[in-house]
Motif scaffolding. Structure first.
Motif, PDB file in Angstrom:
ATOM      1  N   LYS A  18       2.471 -16.325 -12.299  1.00 12.66           N
ATOM      2  CA  LYS A  18       3.825 -15.894 -11.964  1.00 12.66           C
ATOM      3  C   LYS A  18       4.384 -16.879 -10.953  1.00 12.66           C
ATOM      4  N   THR A  20       5.967 -17.473  -7.485  1.00 17.11           N
ATOM      5  CA  THR A  20       5.932 -16.754  -6.216  1.00 17.11           C
ATOM      6  C   THR A  20       6.604 -17.588  -5.137  1.00 17.11           C
ATOM      7  N   THR A  36       4.706 -11.904  -1.483  1.00 16.60           N
ATOM      8  CA  THR A  36       5.612 -12.975  -1.908  1.00 16.60           C
ATOM      9  C   THR A  36       6.837 -12.400  -2.604  1.00 16.60           C
ATOM     10  N   HIS A  38       9.298 -12.871  -5.957  1.00 15.37           N
ATOM     11  CA  HIS A  38       8.960 -13.114  -7.357  1.00 15.37           C
ATOM     12  C   HIS A  38      10.155 -13.763  -8.036  1.00 15.37           C
ATOM     13  N   TRP A  53       9.000  -7.677  -4.818  1.00 13.08           N
ATOM     14  CA  TRP A  53       8.002  -8.449  -4.094  1.00 13.08           C
ATOM     15  C   TRP A  53       6.622  -8.155  -4.682  1.00 13.08           C
ATOM     16  N   LEU A  54       5.714  -9.108  -4.523  1.00 14.12           N
ATOM     17  CA  LEU A  54       4.365  -8.996  -5.046  1.00 14.12           C
ATOM     18  C   LEU A  54       3.362  -8.967  -3.901  1.00 14.12           C
ATOM     19  N   GLU A  66      -4.592  -9.153  -7.473  1.00 12.67           N
ATOM     20  CA  GLU A  66      -3.182  -8.771  -7.563  1.00 12.67           C
ATOM     21  C   GLU A  66      -3.073  -7.252  -7.593  1.00 12.67           C
ATOM     22  N   HIS A 259       5.786 -22.726  -0.007  1.00 17.07           N
ATOM     23  CA  HIS A 259       5.997 -22.770  -1.448  1.00 17.07           C
ATOM     24  C   HIS A 259       6.544 -24.127  -1.877  1.00 17.07           C
ATOM     25  N   SER A 272       6.303 -21.652  -6.141  1.00 11.64           N
ATOM     26  CA  SER A 272       4.897 -21.256  -6.174  1.00 11.64           C
ATOM     27  C   SER A 272       4.289 -21.409  -4.779  1.00 11.64           C
TER      28      SER A 272
END
Length: 301
Positions: A18, A20, A36, A38, A53-54, A66, A259, A272
């Motif tokens: 994914k 991020t 993070t 998304h 958000w993740l 995850e 990132h 990322s």
């Protein structure tokens, strides 16, 4: 979504299935929790598409788990969307998530705060309204982006944020109200992406510097300043115009999260998260971070 393990032993970026962005990192009970944004924009779209958000966790910075999505922008009922940069901290045995979103009825971005009993959530709106809006003395041409919260050794919490101008204020003991006035800092070429940390009695304020954004930083012996600009901490990250640093100490070593746009079809709107080592000089200043494809080795005691 079921919890699943992701192997990331091949280096940076650390999450590859994914896109991020905007890392915020928490160390809790010998685990690192990485939160993070998304990026969901398709390759032919050159705009931010961010709805949630993740959350990922790791005991060694190599093997990541995850977790189910812990928070979405529209979990703030007063928001219209846009899950921008955020900051998660632990205080009073609770987890507070400060996040920038677009307000549904007040122009500009706003900062909300969500709360949970667990680092992986689920998180719920702690107020039912925005913590910070453009109606609170925010100057024209600036906005409420990228909050960062630090609880000082005396228990007083401070929140820093901003776009083009860096703002800061005290938080009340409940962590969900501003206490007193909103203040500004004069930092060279401040864009956004502020991150605060403290080490050996010194305060460090890292942020997006110039545009496209490098990461610059300032130091102080007091959280309210004066702040002294110390220079560039991280160069422009590849084909990505923005950056957002997060700095932690974990198992005796220091790490710099950021990132870039290095995944296939990546870029400024498909970013990322990466990790590289961070080192300090004898005078407490930070050495320039060397961005690498290899990333970091397994964190051990």
């Amino acid at each position: 979504m079921e919890t699943k393990e992701i192997m990331t032993s091949l280096g940076n970026p650390i999450i590859r299935h994914k896109f991020t962005a905007d890392p915020t990192v928490l160390v809790h009970e010998q685990k690192v929790y990485l939160y993070t944004g998304h990026d969901e924009a398709l390759p032919d779209r050159y705009e931010y598409v961010m709805n949630e958000w993740l959350c990922f966790s790791s005991e060694d910075l190599i093997h990541w788990t995850e977790h189910p999505v812990p928070l979405k922008a529209k979990n703030f009922k007063w928001a219209s969307g846009d899950a921008y940069a955020s900051n998660v901290i632990r205080h009073y045995d609770k987890f507070f998530w400060y996040a920038a979103v677009t307000h549904a009825t007040i122009p500009g971005k706003a900062i909300g705060v969500a709360i949970s009993e667990h680092p992986t959530g689920p998180f719920k709106d702690a107020r039912g309204s925005a913590l910070i809006t453009t109606q609170m003395g925010i100057k024209l041409g600036t906005d409420n982006f990228d909050p960062s919260v630090l609880v000082d050794d005396d228990g007083q919490a401070y929140i820093f944020w901003g776009k083009n101008i860096c703002y800061y204020a005290k938080l009340k003991e409940n962590m969900i109200e501003i206490d007193g006035t909103i203040n500004t800092l004069n930092l060279p070429e401040f864009q956004e992406g502020v991150h605060l940390h403290k080490k050996n009695g010194s305060y460090y304020l890292s942020y997006g510097y110039e545009f496209p954004e490098k990461v610059g930083y300032a130091m102080s012996r007091s959280i309210t300043g004066p702040w002294e600009f110390k220079g560039i901490l991280n160069e422009i990250a590849g084909n990505c115009e923005t950056n957002r640093p997060a700095i932690i100490e974990f198992k005796g070593k220091d790490y710099f999260f950021y990132h870039n746009g290095s995944l296939k079809h990546g870029g400024s709107h498909r970013r990322s998260v990466c990790i590289d080592h961070l080192f300090y000089n004898e005078d407490g200043t930070m050495k320039r971070v060397i961005m690498s494809s290899e990333g970091v080795s397994k964190a051990t005691h």
